[in-house]
Write an enzyme that holds these catalytic residues in place. Structure first.
Site, short mmCIF file in Angstrom:
data_model
loop_
_atom_site.label_atom_id
_atom_site.label_comp_id
_atom_site.label_asym_id
_atom_site.label_seq_id
_atom_site.Cartn_x
_atom_site.Cartn_y
_atom_site.Cartn_z
NE ARG A 21 -0.50 0.86 4.84
CZ ARG A 21 -0.98 0.91 6.07
NH1 ARG A 21 -2.13 0.30 6.35
NH2 ARG A 21 -0.36 1.58 7.03
CB ILE A 23 5.32 5.68 -0.47
CG1 ILE A 23 4.76 7.01 0.07
CG2 ILE A 23 6.58 5.92 -1.30
CD1 ILE A 23 5.64 7.72 1.09
CG ASN A 95 8.58 2.22 0.44
OD1 ASN A 95 8.60 3.45 0.49
ND2 ASN A 95 7.49 1.51 0.70
CE1 TYR A 162 9.08 7.29 9.88
CE2 TYR A 162 9.71 9.61 9.73
CZ TYR A 162 9.21 8.45 9.13
OH TYR A 162 8.87 8.46 7.79
CE LYS A 166 11.74 6.62 7.42
NZ LYS A 166 11.69 5.57 6.39
N1 LIG Z 1 3.56 8.99 4.36
C1 LIG Z 1 4.43 9.93 4.64
O1 LIG Z 1 4.11 11.10 4.92
C2 LIG Z 1 5.91 9.61 4.59
C3 LIG Z 1 6.82 10.68 4.58
C4 LIG Z 1 8.19 10.41 4.52
C5 LIG Z 1 8.63 9.10 4.47
N2 LIG Z 1 7.73 8.08 4.49
C6 LIG Z 1 8.28 6.72 4.44
O2 LIG Z 1 7.79 6.07 3.29
C7 LIG Z 1 7.73 4.66 3.52
C8 LIG Z 1 6.34 4.17 3.19
O3 LIG Z 1 5.41 4.88 3.98
P1 LIG Z 1 3.85 4.86 3.70
O4 LIG Z 1 3.34 6.19 4.10
O5 LIG Z 1 3.58 4.34 2.34
O6 LIG Z 1 3.41 3.80 4.84
P2 LIG Z 1 2.19 2.76 4.87
O7 LIG Z 1 2.02 2.43 6.32
O8 LIG Z 1 1.03 3.27 4.10
O9 LIG Z 1 2.79 1.48 4.10
C9 LIG Z 1 3.88 0.78 4.64
C10 LIG Z 1 3.85 -0.65 4.12
O10 LIG Z 1 4.98 -1.32 4.71
C11 LIG Z 1 4.56 -2.57 5.22
N3 LIG Z 1 5.44 -2.95 6.34
C12 LIG Z 1 5.47 -2.41 7.59
N4 LIG Z 1 6.38 -3.05 8.35
C13 LIG Z 1 6.95 -4.00 7.56
C14 LIG Z 1 7.95 -4.98 7.77
N5 LIG Z 1 8.54 -5.12 8.96
N6 LIG Z 1 8.30 -5.78 6.74
C15 LIG Z 1 7.69 -5.67 5.55
N7 LIG Z 1 6.72 -4.77 5.28
C16 LIG Z 1 6.36 -3.94 6.28
C17 LIG Z 1 3.12 -2.36 5.66
O11 LIG Z 1 2.41 -3.60 5.74
C18 LIG Z 1 2.60 -1.42 4.58
O12 LIG Z 1 2.06 -2.14 3.48
C19 LIG Z 1 8.13 4.47 4.99
O13 LIG Z 1 9.52 4.14 5.05
C20 LIG Z 1 7.88 5.83 5.60
O14 LIG Z 1 8.68 6.06 6.73
C21 LIG Z 1 6.39 8.30 4.54
#
Ligand SMILES: NC(=O)c1ccc[n+]([C@@H]2O[C@H](COP(=O)([O-])OP(=O)(O)OC[C@H]3O[C@@H](n4cnc5c(N)ncnc54)[C@H](O)[C@@H]3O)[C@@H](O)[C@H]2O)c1
Length: 256
Positions: A21, A23, A95, A162, A166
């Protein structure tokens, strides 16, 4: 070769962790649209299978791989499966990540370990396993998801683990880039700003959004589609001389 052709990924194989799901799902779609076969790796098997179907519907090969990025045995199986099925791995997008808010003085040790394990150790274990199959081929692209939180300290929420995880991903990326340049492997990170995904959809987080918007010069959060061009660029030969770079995509947040 024309410039747009150098962004094509036809014949390439990729994996994206956390692609069930958010990003990661957007990255998987972008790589597939550019021509790559994409393995969908997630701890959530139903989500991984759903996105793998979406990739097949785009006319590319896909695999749903259930793996926890903190478990070395899972990560070894992830790469082994791709090599068995497709014979090579060209692109690894690390990711998967989790959030977590707590005041530093109250941060339980278990919470610190949980966030650092997924966000930092998970990226290391995946990149290590990917590099081991890329090194003999003298070619590969590794792209890690960091965050603007690796550069700035968000406000008003406190998220010391967090932010530290990062910042760690950004410098881990540079360190691996330096080590593996001699093997033809490029290692870069993408640092999104606030992006609409399920991660920011809880009521607690939603209430924070008006405050966040005041700190973003562009006055809006990112959509996942705002990040897709970057992953294709860093995965393609258009970026062959780019390594150790952190590509910040934040609507200007880190400028202020
Ligand atoms: N959404 C934001 O605002 C944002 C901003 C900066 C960075 N990020 C980074 O982007 C990345 C994705 O974030 P997102 O917003 O899409 O998050 P999200 O929670 O929507 O999706 C994360 C996905 O990772 C999977 N996951 C979680 N732990 C896991 C593990 N141990 N092993 C395998 N899969 C695992 C989850 O099941 C989920 O499908 C992350 O690294 C997050 O820190 C997000």
């Amino acid at each position: 070769m024309g410039i747009l052709d150098r962004f094509r990924l036809d014949g390439k194989t990729a994996l994206v962790t956390g692609a069930g799901r958010g990003i990661g799902q957007g990255y998987a779609h972008a790589l597939a649209e550019a021509g790559a076969d994409v393995a969908i790796v997630d701890i959530d098997g139903d989500a991984a299978r759903r996105v793998a179907e979406e990739i097949r519907a785009l006319g590319r090969r896909s695999l749903a791989i259930i793996a926890d990025v903190t478990r070395k045995a899972d990560i070894r199986r992830m790469v082994d499966t791709i090599i068995q099925e497709w014979g090579k791995l060209d692109i690894g997008v690390n990711n998967a990540g989790i959030g977590g808010w707590a005041n530093a003085e109250d941060m339980p040790e278990e919470e610190w370990d949980r966030v650092i394990n997924v966000n930092l150790k998970g990226v290391f274990l995946c990149a290590q396993a990917e590099a081991r199959v890329m090194i003999p081929r003298r070619s590969g692209k590794i792209i890690n998801t960091a965050s603007m939180s690796g550069t700035i300290v968000n406000r008003p929420q406190n998220q010391v683990a967090y932010n530290a995880s990062k910042a760690g991903v950004i410098h881990l990326t540079r360190s691996m880039a330096a080590e593996w340049a001699k093997y033809g492997i490029c290692v870069n990170s993408i640092s999104p700003g606030y992006t609409y995904t399920p991660l920011v959809e809880s009521p607690e987080v939603r209430d924070m959004i008006p405050q966040w918007l005041k700190d973003i010069p562009m006055g809006r959060m990112a959509q996942v589609s705002d990040l897709q061009g970057a992953v294709v660029y860093l995965a393609s030969e258009a970026s062959d001389y780019v390594t150790g770079h952190d590509l910040v995509i934040d609507g200007g947040y880190t400028v202020w």
